[in-house]
Design a protein around this motif. Sequence first.
Motif, PDB file in Angstrom:
ATOM      1  N   PHE A   1      28.375  43.933  48.399  1.00 14.68           N
ATOM      2  CA  PHE A   1      27.808  44.622  49.558  1.00 14.68           C
ATOM      3  C   PHE A   1      26.303  44.734  49.454  1.00 14.68           C
ATOM      4  N   PHE A   2      25.817  45.155  48.287  1.00 13.53           N
ATOM      5  CA  PHE A   2      24.387  45.393  48.126  1.00 13.53           C
ATOM      6  C   PHE A   2      23.587  44.110  48.301  1.00 13.53           C
ATOM      7  N   SER A   3      24.084  43.019  47.701  1.00 15.16           N
ATOM      8  CA  SER A   3      23.354  41.745  47.799  1.00 15.16           C
ATOM      9  C   SER A   3      23.344  41.235  49.234  1.00 15.16           C
ATOM     10  N   ALA A   4      24.488  41.363  49.916  1.00 15.39           N
ATOM     11  CA  ALA A   4      24.535  40.919  51.307  1.00 15.39           C
ATOM     12  C   ALA A   4      23.600  41.759  52.167  1.00 15.39           C
ATOM     13  N   LEU A   5      23.516  43.055  51.865  1.00 11.52           N
ATOM     14  CA  LEU A   5      22.597  43.943  52.611  1.00 11.52           C
ATOM     15  C   LEU A   5      21.151  43.507  52.409  1.00 11.52           C
ATOM     16  N   CYS A   6      20.807  43.176  51.160  1.00 15.52           N
ATOM     17  CA  CYS A   6      19.422  42.754  50.877  1.00 15.52           C
ATOM     18  C   CYS A   6      19.105  41.426  51.534  1.00 15.52           C
ATOM     19  N   ALA A   7      20.116  40.551  51.666  1.00 20.11           N
ATOM     20  CA  ALA A   7      19.858  39.223  52.231  1.00 20.11           C
ATOM     21  C   ALA A   7      19.556  39.281  53.720  1.00 20.11           C
ATOM     22  N   LEU A   8      19.919  40.403  54.377  1.00 15.69           N
ATOM     23  CA  LEU A   8      19.789  40.465  55.831  1.00 15.69           C
ATOM     24  C   LEU A   8      18.351  40.416  56.300  1.00 15.69           C
ATOM     25  N   THR A   9      17.435  40.966  55.491  1.00 10.45           N
ATOM     26  CA  THR A   9      16.064  41.133  55.984  1.00 10.45           C
ATOM     27  C   THR A   9      15.055  40.278  55.238  1.00 10.45           C
ATOM     28  N   GLN A  10      15.518  39.355  54.397  1.00 10.63           N
ATOM     29  CA  GLN A  10      14.576  38.500  53.673  1.00 10.63           C
ATOM     30  C   GLN A  10      14.093  37.397  54.593  1.00 10.63           C
ATOM     31  N   ASN A  11      12.889  36.904  54.306  1.00  3.42           N
ATOM     32  CA  ASN A  11      12.325  35.823  55.108  1.00  3.42           C
ATOM     33  C   ASN A  11      12.128  34.532  54.326  1.00  3.42           C
ATOM     34  N   ASP A  12      12.282  34.601  53.015  1.00  4.76           N
ATOM     35  CA  ASP A  12      12.160  33.393  52.199  1.00  4.76           C
ATOM     36  C   ASP A  12      13.548  32.749  52.140  1.00  4.76           C
ATOM     37  N   ILE A  13      13.627  31.491  52.484  1.00  2.64           N
ATOM     38  CA  ILE A  13      14.934  30.843  52.581  1.00  2.64           C
ATOM     39  C   ILE A  13      15.661  30.831  51.245  1.00  2.64           C
ATOM     40  N   LYS A  14      14.899  30.640  50.177  1.00  2.00           N
ATOM     41  CA  LYS A  14      15.548  30.592  48.862  1.00  2.00           C
ATOM     42  C   LYS A  14      16.032  31.968  48.425  1.00  2.00           C
ATOM     43  N   LYS A  15      15.296  32.995  48.811  1.00  5.95           N
ATOM     44  CA  LYS A  15      15.732  34.359  48.454  1.00  5.95           C
ATOM     45  C   LYS A  15      17.019  34.702  49.195  1.00  5.95           C
ATOM     46  N   ILE A  16      17.131  34.279  50.454  1.00  6.86           N
ATOM     47  CA  ILE A  16      18.354  34.558  51.208  1.00  6.86           C
ATOM     48  C   ILE A  16      19.530  33.903  50.507  1.00  6.86           C
ATOM     49  N   VAL A  17      19.359  32.643  50.116  1.00 13.52           N
ATOM     50  CA  VAL A  17      20.456  31.933  49.462  1.00 13.52           C
ATOM     51  C   VAL A  17      20.752  32.548  48.087  1.00 13.52           C
ATOM     52  N   ALA A  18      19.715  33.042  47.412  1.00 16.67           N
ATOM     53  CA  ALA A  18      19.930  33.683  46.108  1.00 16.67           C
ATOM     54  C   ALA A  18      20.770  34.946  46.261  1.00 16.67           C
ATOM     55  N   PHE A  19      20.449  35.751  47.277  1.00 20.33           N
ATOM     56  CA  PHE A  19      21.243  36.961  47.505  1.00 20.33           C
ATOM     57  C   PHE A  19      22.656  36.606  47.945  1.00 20.33           C
ATOM     58  N   SER A  20      22.769  35.510  48.685  1.00 19.69           N
ATOM     59  CA  SER A  20      24.100  35.055  49.065  1.00 19.69           C
ATOM     60  C   SER A  20      24.910  34.693  47.817  1.00 19.69           C
ATOM     61  N   THR A  21      24.259  34.041  46.867  1.00 21.47           N
ATOM     62  CA  THR A  21      24.926  33.696  45.601  1.00 21.47           C
ATOM     63  C   THR A  21      25.379  34.961  44.892  1.00 21.47           C
ATOM     64  N   SER A  22      24.484  35.948  44.836  1.00 22.65           N
ATOM     65  CA  SER A  22      24.816  37.203  44.161  1.00 22.65           C
ATOM     66  C   SER A  22      26.009  37.872  44.839  1.00 22.65           C
ATOM     67  N   SER A  23      26.044  37.797  46.169  1.00 21.78           N
ATOM     68  CA  SER A  23      27.147  38.395  46.910  1.00 21.78           C
ATOM     69  C   SER A  23      28.465  37.681  46.591  1.00 21.78           C
ATOM     70  N   GLN A  24      28.429  36.371  46.526  1.00 23.16           N
ATOM     71  CA  GLN A  24      29.653  35.619  46.206  1.00 23.16           C
ATOM     72  C   GLN A  24      30.096  35.884  44.769  1.00 23.16           C
ATOM     73  N   LEU A  25      29.124  36.085  43.866  1.00 21.61           N
ATOM     74  CA  LEU A  25      29.476  36.422  42.484  1.00 21.61           C
ATOM     75  C   LEU A  25      30.176  37.781  42.448  1.00 21.61           C
ATOM     76  N   GLY A  26      29.701  38.707  43.291  1.00 21.67           N
ATOM     77  CA  GLY A  26      30.387  39.993  43.392  1.00 21.67           C
ATOM     78  C   GLY A  26      31.822  39.818  43.870  1.00 21.67           C
ATOM     79  N   LEU A  27      32.002  38.878  44.797  1.00 21.02           N
ATOM     80  CA  LEU A  27      33.355  38.620  45.300  1.00 21.02           C
ATOM     81  C   LEU A  27      34.251  38.064  44.196  1.00 21.02           C
ATOM     82  N   MET A  28      33.660  37.227  43.341  1.00 21.32           N
ATOM     83  CA  MET A  28      34.437  36.696  42.206  1.00 21.32           C
ATOM     84  C   MET A  28      34.836  37.836  41.270  1.00 21.32           C
ATOM     85  N   MET A  29      33.913  38.774  41.070  1.00 18.73           N
ATOM     86  CA  MET A  29      34.214  39.923  40.212  1.00 18.73           C
ATOM     87  C   MET A  29      35.320  40.771  40.848  1.00 18.73           C
TER      88      MET A  29
END
Lengths: 137, 616
Positions: free
Chosen positions: B293-321
Amino acid sequence: MLRARFDENKNEKDMVKATKMLRAGEEEFWANQHPQPYIFPDSPGGTSYERYECYKVPEWVLDYWHPSEKAMYPDYFSKREQWKKLRMQSWDKEVAQLQAETPADGPKTEALPPARKEGDLPPLWWQFVTRPRQHPT
Amino acid sequence: MKLFYACSASTCVVLILLLLLYPVILSFIRSKSPKFEIYYHSVIALGLSFYISMMLLLLSLILPINMTVTILPWTNTDVFDMDISLQFDLYSVMFMPVALYVTWQILEFAYTYMHADPQINRFFKYLLIFMTAMIIFVTANNLLQLFIGWEIMGIMSFLLIGWWHGRADANIAALQAMIYNRVGDIGLIYAMAWFAIIHNSWDIQHIFQLPQNEKINLPLIALIIAATGKSAQFSLHPWLPSAMEGPTPVSALLHSSTMVVAGIFLLVRMNPLMEFNPTILTICLCLGALTTFFSALCALTQNDIKKIVAFSTSSQLGLMMVAIGLNQPDLAFLHICTHAFFKALLFLCSGSFIHSLNGEQDIRKMGGMLYLMPITSSCFTLSILSLMGVPFMTGFFSKDTILEAMSASYVNIWAITLTLMATSFTAVYSLRLIFFVLMGRPRTKPVSTMNEHDPYAIKPLVRLAVASIITGCLLVHYMVPPKMPVITMPPILKLAALIVSLIGFVIALGLAFMANKQLKPKPPSGPHHFSNMLGFFPTIIHRFIPKIILTMAQKIASKMIDQTWLKKTGPKAASNINKPLATTTSNVQRGMIKPYITLFLLTLTIAGILVYFTIF
């Protein structure tokens, strides 16, 4: 707008009031600033800023090349000693020009003055022309 | 048959390791290699390794044998035995071809992306060493081998994030990655020490034979801490968005597909210890839900494309956990494999856009890429659809199954709510990416070098796009899950993930089309500010803890040391002790008769008592 309000009150004589207004203005500026301002990639704070600094090598490193490496660029290294002599000859004149033209309390900008006399090189010309490339090849 | 399988499997792994290390060794033997020599050797090595790993996978599908093979005895003492041994189970045999395929495509892409880099040979060497470490980690049958692979991955991550070490931000990010991973490593080392002391073995098969009533909460919590550090779970997560300072191929390989899943892989491997421990499973579930949840929330307002994808990765890792917390490690593993494909594709497409726009990473300065780079845009869209879990794409088979398992199990409503909200946020930031990058008019500088003629840039994208479509179906078809997945549930629970994603998508679409007027700028709202500043987590932790330590250090260095040596033990102490003595003695001897007589009588009395007790 903040700038317009600043201009309206710029002739305020009461220093206490002026200080309070300035502080309030700075707080308003801080609160209203953009959370993630756009920065160009090559500007300070950008994503490509100083990215290739690790590949930028000063020109004196060329003196430490092995003779076999220098032999790969004979034209350049044959002229290099002459260029070094020219640099040594014009160095004093460049420094004298800079000292003469720099104000007593320090330089105002980073811009360097052009050459004033015919036959002279502009100040720090050698550092400028032998600076490393912006992007590596 | 078992002997044949053992020989074949161990030969395959040894061959893969040798192939991966061959270009590295070659570069050390030759003093000066031509510029792209290591690239050519690397690509051939990776291609061959992939095919060998596929042969091993096919062999494992035909002969479903779980086996450990001891290659060499390493240390054999009276109390402690350790061998170099390899484990061939579903996880290692299936992950190897996935990792090798993704690495192969990324390396081909890196030929274009890093073409102008003078140290490109070293870059490929680092990637190959990393891949070797990954293979060692995945096939390890004992904790020491696992730890060696784990640590080498951390070191290569540090070297690759700080690739452009002339940048201060890159060095900071590399240090950040190293330090956060180190905090996690404490957990792994603690667990290893615990198993060595209590159980006298680091062999994973022996560890699984611990009695059920053994209290193993402490080493399991330590393993969770290790996974938190490596897989960027909440509290040890800030290093992952900072790691985007590295080149895009590094982000695609290490920080989305392979290295960051090492923590989850560790927990999947150690799942037999955790499956009957509700405390540990609850910790995993809550940590994973919070992270996603937290990573997906942070990804909503980022403007750097790589940061958005990084937070998306973190969110998916949370889903794996979360999947591990639901006691479904095979689902977590399935998501590891499917996520590798579409996330690597997402990063490579982003890298392609960035490279074409001369280093522009801000999505506010992209736009219209659909018309300018249609193939890359199509691959980008496919990866995003897979990420969102659109039915029958690769991501759907793993993501949707995890969410179904979560909806149908008896877990707390808080975890379910957070995970579903994170799923909806995934749709929102995915649409945001498509809207800003692909749609509309170009907001970029007019550059004429944008083209898709380079086959080294396009072919990896297309191959990964094909994998992002078909791999999910193939994996689910051929992978027999050890645990029975949830099959029957009410339709609303079955469709919950899809409905939530759709709602998020529609809301995001509505908001995006509302933002077509330039209004008076307003200060950012509280939630936007919270999300944009990443929950203020890095701001607080990176300043608060060092401030405490530095303040303490300053007090120690400037006050305590001087105070101790000067006042408490040094010259001042001598004067502080002697002064009262001297004062008392001199006060007694003031030349007055009364104190002298008193002292005389006192001395006489004491002498008399001493004589009395001596005689009698």
